[in-house]
Design an enzyme around this catalytic site. Structure first.
Site, PDB file in Angstrom:
ATOM      1  N   SER A  26       0.980  -1.005  -0.022  1.00 56.30           N
ATOM      2  CA  SER A  26      -0.104  -0.065  -0.135  1.00 56.30           C
ATOM      3  C   SER A  26       0.903   1.235   0.096  1.00 56.30           C
ATOM      4  O   SER A  26       1.657   1.515  -0.932  1.00 56.30           O
ATOM      5  CB  SER A  26      -0.922  -0.178   1.061  1.00 56.30           C
ATOM      6  N   ASP A  28      -9.223  -4.861  -6.042  1.00 59.82           N
ATOM      7  CA  ASP A  28      -8.899  -3.947  -4.857  1.00 59.82           C
ATOM      8  C   ASP A  28      -9.573  -2.833  -5.129  1.00 59.82           C
ATOM      9  O   ASP A  28      -9.560  -2.005  -6.130  1.00 59.82           O
ATOM     10  CB  ASP A  28      -7.258  -3.550  -4.966  1.00 59.82           C
ATOM     11  N   HIS A  69      -7.782  -5.327  -1.357  1.00 65.81           N
ATOM     12  CA  HIS A  69      -6.565  -4.584  -1.345  1.00 65.81           C
ATOM     13  C   HIS A  69      -5.308  -5.447  -0.549  1.00 65.81           C
ATOM     14  O   HIS A  69      -4.155  -5.050  -0.671  1.00 65.81           O
ATOM     15  CB  HIS A  69      -6.494  -3.352  -0.446  1.00 65.81           C
TER      16      HIS A  69
END
Length: 719
Positions: free
Chosen positions: A590, A665, A697
């Protein structure tokens, strides 16, 4: 580089075992979703207070105990008894008792999957139950109202004891969301309904997303793949409109607060006044640099007044609603506690609904991290903070509302996570530090005595483990302390050279280095050290719990100060004689995925190998709430967006790079890494890529073991 502070914390995992007897970990043991993962988490005991008393109860999967002390417990209920009562009422049986919640000395309740069931522990009977459909979501129970609120087929319902459910508000699959979390769970928002203290009224969010762009996700689990559209407002594009309604349970009517124009703003930190006549809303402009705490008439919805305003050159981020002070008579006063970073650190302020600010209760170069509640006389407020020991530690304190005197309650350096009894006389303390897996204690606050209720054994006893080194370095500006953690390989030999894997996040709201068990390390890092790597992590500027100057240096220029600080960590590593400077790798997910690529681009040749998961590659593809807070809009900050655009610098990458993304995602949409790949192809830059079909995600569940095997293999093969 001058080193300000250096501390070695050695964990002796198997002092009495010989080297031949020590076992090695495997990924099934260190990765969430692995077959034996839970065996290596320090044992936890679900100890809580019995309703509004100071008595302790212990919930286990099949039993509930009254707990008198260390391993002193008396059986109150077992799952067989509870399921027998459920059978007699024709209700669904419960599979475990983990989710038991106590209401008072006698009553407790549980959710059995399609009913909230309230039991009488003295009479050993079911007091009442409230049914909800199997497909219901976001069930929220209010004992005073003896009612629940829930979402079902996009709509919001209230069901009261012995009454049929009532439709409160209609939603739709076309972009009308009711009674659910809004603003993509930013600003401390984690739910969409807010009961009044008496349970007679219910405030709820309504979000209109019809104007927000549909973003396509693709479901491949049908013969012909199907598009699944989500609402995803990208930075600079149209945002949703949110309003707040109030439902009167007695009169069965809804009134919406007149929050007015502009519609594109954030309604956060909802709170009821003590007398329930008013609703307080922290309203934040879309630019997130101006917050107004407004008061509305909860019956008519009319705006009454603005209590105060907070502005910033960077951003204002209210995350905690006003906390009204009880009056000791089962009601509330007009005074409340407000948390604010207005002086540069998150602190507590005492306000009066009628008179405004009374005084600042806490101040200093430290932050309040959690507020727990008041004592029986409502003279003291309890909170957790970084006051002693800095951001690496947490402790429990009380502050006198009259004069602001602060008293520390917990002892011992480390991370204290506490729960307060309703009287404020006792607290349950869950504690760990670098070499303490977990201790659970009960603290008598008045007597200042502590009784240990549970000590977790070292789950790595008998396993081959490396030492943990906690260090403090300087930031790139040469002024600011940064905390780091290094895990050395077992049987470490300072005369040898070791490869390093740097694990990075580096973004807001995530602290990776702390004085908790294993120094806050993920067990995968422990595993990598066992494989012969030095596992290193450092929290750069931009991460939390260090005050505004530390955190807000990233404004409008994501990836600048953070990367510069991480390179100070790399300089430190290179200064160590046992680090192989030619074999340094980096991995993050991320924001950490963004950081991984950014580091490899800005410092080509430093990192031999990188693994980037779910990376943001261009912030204009990220959502409004988070993206515009830190970067403003693409039109307002063209230079900042260009400077942080990884897609423009694919030619700068040296070394091996693996990108990983979940194909479904909804947070960092797949477009980020796909566009990055497109630019790599265009520029003849070779990178490696792996996709997890059906995953969002992050890769969760058993498949996560596959993910971390993939990451591990990549470092083994190329580092």
């Amino acid at each position: 580089m001058k080193r300000l502070y250096f501390a070695l914390v050695f964990i002796s995992i198997a002092v009495f075992a010989s080297a031949q007897e020590l076992k090695k970990l495997n990924l099934e043991e260190v990765i969430a979703g692995g077959k034996n993962y839970r065996n290596f988490i320090p044992e936890y005991k679900n100890i809580s207070f019995r309703g509004n008393t100071d008595e302790l109860v212990l919930n286990e999967s099949d039993s509930i105990y009254l707990m008198a002390g260390y391993q002193e417990k008396t059986l109150l209920f077992c799952i067989t008894e509870i399921n027998k009562l459920l059978q007699e009422k024709g209700l669904r049986e419960t599979k475990n008792l983990w989710n038991i919640q106590w209401l008072n000395m006698e009553l407790f309740w549980l959710n059995n999957g399609n009913s909230i069931v309230v039991f009488n522990s003295v009479l050993k009977t079911i007091d009442y139950h409230i049914h909800f459909p199997d497909e219901a979501k976001n069930i929220d129970f209010n004992p005073k109202a003896q009612a629940i609120v829930y979402n079902y087929k996009h709509n919001l319902y209230v069901a009261r004891r012995n009454q049929e459910p009532v439709l409160v508000a209609k939603g739709s699959d076309k972009g009308i969301v009711v009674g659910q979390s809004v603003h993509r769970n930013e600003f401390g928002i984690n739910k969409g309904v807010f009961w009044a203290p008496s349970g007679k009224f219910l405030a709820f969010y309504r979000m209109d997303e019809t104007m927000v762009t549909d973003y396509p996700l693709v479901n491949i689990n049908t013969r012909v793949a199907e598009v699944k559209n989500i609402k995803y407002p990208m930075a600079g594009m149209d945002s949703h409109w949110v309003s707040l309604g109030v439902y009167d349970l007695e009169n069965d009517n809804v009134v919406f607060m007149s929050t007015g124009e502009p519609r594109e703003k954030y309604l956060t930190n909802i709170a009821w006044s003590g007398d329930e006549k008013n609703i307080l809303i922290a309203e934040l402009n879309r630019g997130q640099d101006n917050m107004k705490l407004n008061v509305y008439d909860s019956r008519s919805g009319e705006w009454i007044k603005q209590l105060f305003q907070e502005k910033s050159d960077t951003w204002v981020e209210p995350e905690n609603p006003p906390l009204f002070i009880p009056d000791g008579k089962n009601g509330f006063t007009n005074r409340f506690i407000w948390q604010s970073e207005r002086d540069g650190f998150n602190h507590l302020y005492l306000y009066d609904l009628d008179k405004g600010l009374h005084k600042q209760l806490t101040k200093g170069s430290w932050v309040v991290t959690k507020v727990l509640g008041f004592d029986a006389n409502n003279k003291h407020l309890f909170f957790e903070s970084t006051k002693d020991g800095g951001a690496l530690n947490r402790n429990l304190y009380q502050v006198a509302l009259r004069n602001g005197k602060i008293t520390r309650i917990t002892s011992g350096d480390g991370m204290h996570a506490t729960r307060l009894s309703s009287s404020g006389a006792k607290a349950i303390d869950v504690f760990s530090n670098v070499d303490t897996p977990r201790e659970i204690s009960v603290i008598d606050i008045k007597e200042r005595s502590t009784e240990i209720l549970h000590r977790a054994k070292n789950p790595f006893d008998g396993y081959e483990m490396g030492n943990i080194v906690m260090d403090t370095l300087y930031s790139a500006d040469g002024k600011t302390e940064l905390y780091s953690r290094m895990i050395l390989p077992p049987n470490f030999d300072a005369t040898k050279k070791y490869p390093v894997v740097v694990y990075v996040y580096g973004g807001p709201h995530a602290q990776l280095v702390k004085n908790s068990w294993l120094g806050g390390a993920r067990m995968w890092q422990v595993y990598m050290a066992q494989q012969g790597y030095i596992a290193f992590t450092m929290d750069n500027r931009g991460t939390p719990y260090r005050g505004c100057e530390f955190e807000k240096v990233i404004h409008r220029q994501l990836g600048e100060a953070e990367v510069a600080d991480q390179m100070e960590g790399v300089k430190y590593l290179k200064s160590l004689p046992y680090v192989d400077a030619d074999r340094i790798g980096v991995h993050g997910w991320s924001y950490g995925g963004f950081m991984t690529i950014n580091l490899m681009q800005k410092y080509p040749g430093v990192f031999k190998v990188g693994v980037s998961g779910g990376p943001v590659t261009d912030w204009k593809y990220y959502e409004i709430m988070y993206g515009e807070r830190y970067m403003d809009t693409p039109d307002e900050n063209k230079e900042g967006y260009m400077g942080s655009n990884l897609n423009e610098r694919t030619n700068d990458i040296q070394g091996r790079l693996l990108l990983i993304h979940g194909a479904m995602d909804p947070v960092v949409v797949w477009q980020h890494s796909l566009y990055f790949l497109q630019q790599c192809v265009k520029n003849r830059k070779q990178v490696d890529y792996f996709v997890y079909p059906g995953h969002e995600h992050n890769v969760l569940g058993p498949d996560r073991v596959h993910l971390m095997q993939k990451v591990t293999n990549y470092f083994n093969d190329f580092l």
